[in-house]
Design a protein around this motif. Structure first.
Motif, PDB file in Angstrom:
ATOM      1  N   GLU A  17      -1.720   9.799  -9.064  1.00  0.00           N
ATOM      2  CA  GLU A  17      -2.579   9.934  -7.890  1.00  0.00           C
ATOM      3  C   GLU A  17      -3.447   8.690  -7.701  1.00  0.00           C
ATOM      4  OE1 GLU A  17      -1.519  14.024  -9.381  1.00  0.00           O
ATOM      5  OE2 GLU A  17      -2.249  12.207 -10.339  1.00  0.00           O
ATOM      6  N   GLU A  18      -4.039   8.189  -8.789  1.00  0.00           N
ATOM      7  CA  GLU A  18      -4.847   6.981  -8.723  1.00  0.00           C
ATOM      8  C   GLU A  18      -3.982   5.785  -8.320  1.00  0.00           C
ATOM      9  OE1 GLU A  18      -7.609   4.058 -11.542  1.00  0.00           O
ATOM     10  OE2 GLU A  18      -6.774   5.891 -12.415  1.00  0.00           O
ATOM     11  N   GLU A  60      -3.394   5.491  -4.687  1.00  0.00           N
ATOM     12  CA  GLU A  60      -4.584   5.032  -3.969  1.00  0.00           C
ATOM     13  C   GLU A  60      -4.760   3.514  -4.055  1.00  0.00           C
ATOM     14  OE1 GLU A  60      -8.155   7.081  -5.100  1.00  0.00           O
ATOM     15  OE2 GLU A  60      -7.237   9.051  -4.874  1.00  0.00           O
ATOM     16  N   ILE A  61      -4.425   2.909  -5.198  1.00  0.00           N
ATOM     17  CA  ILE A  61      -4.687   1.477  -5.368  1.00  0.00           C
ATOM     18  C   ILE A  61      -3.472   0.591  -5.100  1.00  0.00           C
ATOM     19  CG2 ILE A  61      -6.555   1.919  -6.992  1.00  0.00           C
ATOM     20  CD1 ILE A  61      -4.730   0.950  -9.245  1.00  0.00           C
TER      21      ILE A  61
END
Length: 124
Positions: free
Chosen positions: A36-37, A40-41
């Motif tokens: 998930e992280e 995002e990045i």
């Protein structure tokens, strides 16, 4: 073109070791503790994703499917995992993986496998 790698692994020790060794080999490295992280990045600056399979939350296989099927992102994905059965390999490649490295591995092996993927940077 900068050689920037996104390392995705829920084990901090593995992220730290990979980041240290990859940076010493001349790569720029971003790290994420979860799929998930990572989603995002992830940016157009990344050339390759080194992706663990077994993580809490979204698995590496699921992240690869999101990248390929929902986002149309063709960034090379190299799975780093202890899951090495024939079924696991087929699942990984079917999910959109470009290569598969079994844990444990030598950093030199990883560099040899990752190197060719830097010329295959295709983003939507």
């Amino acid at each position: 073109m900068e050689r920037k790698i996104l390392v995705v692994d829920d084990e901090a020790d593995i992220r730290d070791i990979l980041q240290f060794n990859l940076e010493n080999a001349g790569f720029s490295v971003d790290c994420a503790a979860s799929a998930e992280e990572a989603l995002e990045i992830l940016s157009g600056e990344h050339s390759v994703i080194l992706l663990d399979v077994m993580m809490g939350g979204m698995s590496g296989f699921a992240m690869a499917e999101v990248l390929r099927n929902e986002m149309g992102n063709m960034i090379p994905i190299i799975f780093l995992t202890a899951k090495t059965s024939q079924e696991d390999l087929l699942t990984g490649f079917s999910a959109g993986g470009d290569d598969y490295v079994a844990k444990p591995f030598a950093i030199q092996t990883l560099l040899l496998i990752a190197g060719p993927h830097f010329s295959v940077r295709i983003l939507p």
